[in-house]
Motif scaffolding. Structure first.
Motif, PDB file in Angstrom:
ATOM      1  N   PHE A 213       0.832  -1.207   0.000  1.00 18.50           N
ATOM      2  CA  PHE A 213       0.000   0.000   0.000  1.00 18.50           C
ATOM      3  C   PHE A 213       0.865   1.256   0.000  1.00 18.50           C
ATOM      4  CE2 PHE A 213      -1.978   3.397   2.529  1.00 18.50           C
ATOM      5  CZ  PHE A 213      -3.138   3.637   1.790  1.00 18.50           C
ATOM      6  N   TYR A 214       2.069   1.159   0.608  1.00 20.36           N
ATOM      7  CA  TYR A 214       2.937   2.324   0.735  1.00 20.36           C
ATOM      8  C   TYR A 214       3.921   2.460  -0.433  1.00 20.36           C
ATOM      9  CZ  TYR A 214       1.089   2.474   5.470  1.00 20.36           C
ATOM     10  OH  TYR A 214       0.256   2.551   6.562  1.00 20.36           O
ATOM     11  N   SER A 215       3.795   1.570  -1.440  1.00 22.83           N
ATOM     12  CA  SER A 215       4.583   1.627  -2.685  1.00 22.83           C
ATOM     13  C   SER A 215       6.094   1.673  -2.444  1.00 22.83           C
ATOM     14  CB  SER A 215       4.165   2.851  -3.518  1.00 22.83           C
ATOM     15  OG  SER A 215       2.793   2.809  -3.820  1.00 22.83           O
ATOM     16  N   PRO A 216       6.638   0.737  -1.646  1.00 19.28           N
ATOM     17  CA  PRO A 216       8.097   0.716  -1.456  1.00 19.28           C
ATOM     18  C   PRO A 216       8.788   0.209  -2.720  1.00 19.28           C
ATOM     19  CG  PRO A 216       7.125  -1.209  -0.447  1.00 19.28           C
ATOM     20  CD  PRO A 216       5.967  -0.366  -0.931  1.00 19.28           C
ATOM     21  N   GLU A 217      10.028   0.644  -2.933  1.00 15.23           N
ATOM     22  CA  GLU A 217      10.811   0.205  -4.084  1.00 15.23           C
ATOM     23  C   GLU A 217      12.110  -0.418  -3.603  1.00 15.23           C
ATOM     24  OE1 GLU A 217      11.404   3.534  -6.642  1.00 15.23           O
ATOM     25  OE2 GLU A 217       9.263   3.932  -6.924  1.00 15.23           O
ATOM     26  N   ASN A 218      12.701  -1.269  -4.445  1.00 14.78           N
ATOM     27  CA  ASN A 218      13.969  -1.907  -4.098  1.00 14.78           C
ATOM     28  C   ASN A 218      15.015  -0.857  -3.712  1.00 14.78           C
ATOM     29  OD1 ASN A 218      13.167  -4.578  -4.556  1.00 14.78           O
ATOM     30  ND2 ASN A 218      13.610  -4.437  -6.739  1.00 14.78           N
ATOM     31  N   GLY A 219      15.740  -1.118  -2.619  1.00 17.19           N
ATOM     32  CA  GLY A 219      16.793  -0.209  -2.181  1.00 17.19           C
ATOM     33  C   GLY A 219      16.339   0.836  -1.190  1.00 17.19           C
ATOM     34  N   MET A 220      15.021   0.972  -0.978  1.00 16.79           N
ATOM     35  CA  MET A 220      14.540   1.940   0.005  1.00 16.79           C
ATOM     36  C   MET A 220      14.848   1.447   1.421  1.00 16.79           C
ATOM     37  SD  MET A 220      10.919   3.442  -1.410  1.00 16.79           S
ATOM     38  CE  MET A 220      10.890   4.541  -2.806  1.00 16.79           C
ATOM     39  N   LEU A 221      14.707   2.355   2.373  1.00 12.08           N
ATOM     40  CA  LEU A 221      15.079   2.077   3.758  1.00 12.08           C
ATOM     41  C   LEU A 221      13.861   2.151   4.679  1.00 12.08           C
ATOM     42  CD1 LEU A 221      17.323   1.880   6.082  1.00 12.08           C
ATOM     43  CD2 LEU A 221      17.210   4.382   6.109  1.00 12.08           C
ATOM     44  N   ILE A 222      13.707   1.114   5.532  1.00 14.56           N
ATOM     45  CA  ILE A 222      12.741   1.191   6.625  1.00 14.56           C
ATOM     46  C   ILE A 222      13.519   1.511   7.895  1.00 14.56           C
ATOM     47  CG2 ILE A 222      11.141  -0.070   8.093  1.00 14.56           C
ATOM     48  CD1 ILE A 222      10.172  -1.607   5.744  1.00 14.56           C
ATOM     49  N   LYS A 223      13.275   2.679   8.447  1.00 10.73           N
ATOM     50  CA  LYS A 223      13.925   3.084   9.685  1.00 10.73           C
ATOM     51  C   LYS A 223      13.021   2.697  10.850  1.00 10.73           C
ATOM     52  CE  LYS A 223      15.835   7.115  12.087  1.00 10.73           C
ATOM     53  NZ  LYS A 223      16.043   8.585  12.016  1.00 10.73           N
ATOM     54  N   VAL A 224      13.547   1.850  11.748  1.00 10.99           N
ATOM     55  CA  VAL A 224      12.775   1.360  12.888  1.00 10.99           C
ATOM     56  C   VAL A 224      13.210   2.121  14.137  1.00 10.99           C
ATOM     57  CG1 VAL A 224      12.028  -0.660  14.192  1.00 10.99           C
ATOM     58  CG2 VAL A 224      12.734  -0.908  11.800  1.00 10.99           C
ATOM     59  N   SER A 225      12.350   3.001  14.632  1.00 11.73           N
ATOM     60  CA  SER A 225      12.624   3.744  15.850  1.00 11.73           C
ATOM     61  C   SER A 225      11.946   3.060  17.034  1.00 11.73           C
ATOM     62  CB  SER A 225      12.125   5.187  15.727  1.00 11.73           C
ATOM     63  OG  SER A 225      12.721   5.829  14.617  1.00 11.73           O
TER      64      SER A 225
END
Length: 236
Positions: A69-81
């Motif tokens: 749903f959030y349209s992520p692409e290869n190489g993007m970063l998920i920052k977990v706080s």
């Protein structure tokens, strides 16, 4: 595209993982707990462009939505706080502000006999070695005429100890780094075993995903018909 390859960072960890686009954010958080040590109810997820470009795209704030749903692409970063570090003790292994530091003056260091400096003095090594009559010859570099940009290759990263990684040749030639000159081979590795994204000291020689780029001497590179190494895709 049914899955996406993402970078995942937290205060204590960094990794690269593949996730199914149909996984819900709630289930994704449970998977991220094993990678970051942060409980799902304490996670705050932010989708950014990449580790090198932390531009925020969206907050992954709806646990019922699918990752796609959030349209992520290869190489993007998920920052977990971590919204509640007291639960996971986030940062306890990286915060050294409370560690008592041992300090020694230069004069005290030079008087000690159990230091690296004392050893070098005794064995006339490094800057304590006698001046050479002739400068050392530049070490030979293996010819690289058979290595061309775009070739698949295997690279010996262990100095003969058996650590071989595959990738694609992205650069062949001289560089602005390295004191001995000669040719360097720029490789885009299939796995995040590199040291850069194709640039060194502000000079770009090629472009690839961060931590997938590296430069080695031609004698470390073997070109051939090597298939791409695949990262394991996690199942839901």
């Amino acid at each position: 595209m049914s899955s996406v390859k993402l970078q995942v960072s937290s205060p204590d960890t960094f990794s690269e993982r593949s996730y199914d686009l149909t996984i819900t954010i709630e289930k994704l958080k449970h998977k991220l707990e094993t990678a970051t040590g942060i409980p799902p109810d304490s996670q705050l997820l932010t989708l950014c462009r990449s580790e090198s470009d932390p531009t925020v795209i969206r907050q992954l704030d709806d646990d019922t939505k699918a990752l796609g749903f959030y349209s992520p692409e290869n190489g993007m970063l998920i920052k977990v706080s971590d919204k509640d570090p007291s639960k996971s003790m986030t940062g306890q292994y990286t915060d050294v502000s409370q560690v008592e530091k041992f300090e020694m003056t230069p004069e005290e260091y030079e008087r000690r006999q159990d230091t690296v400096m004392a050893y070098k003095k005794a064995h006339k090594m490094g800057r304590f070695a006698p001046a050479a009559e002739h400068p050392p010859a530049t070490p030979p570099v293996a010819p690289s005429h058979h290595i061309v940009v775009g070739s698949r290759c295997e690279v010996d990263l262990s100095g003969g100890e058996g650590l071989i990684k595959r990738g694609t040749v992205r650069f062949v030639g001289s560089t602005q780094f390295g004191k001995t000159g000669g040719e360097w081979i720029g490789v885009e590795y299939d796995e995040p075993v590199g040291k850069n994204d194709g640039s060194v000291e502000g000079v770009r020689y090629f472009t690839c995903t961060p931590k997938h780029g590296g430069f080695v001497r031609p004698d470390k590179v073997k070109v051939g018909d090597f298939p791409e190494e695949e990262l394991e895709v996690e199942e839901m």
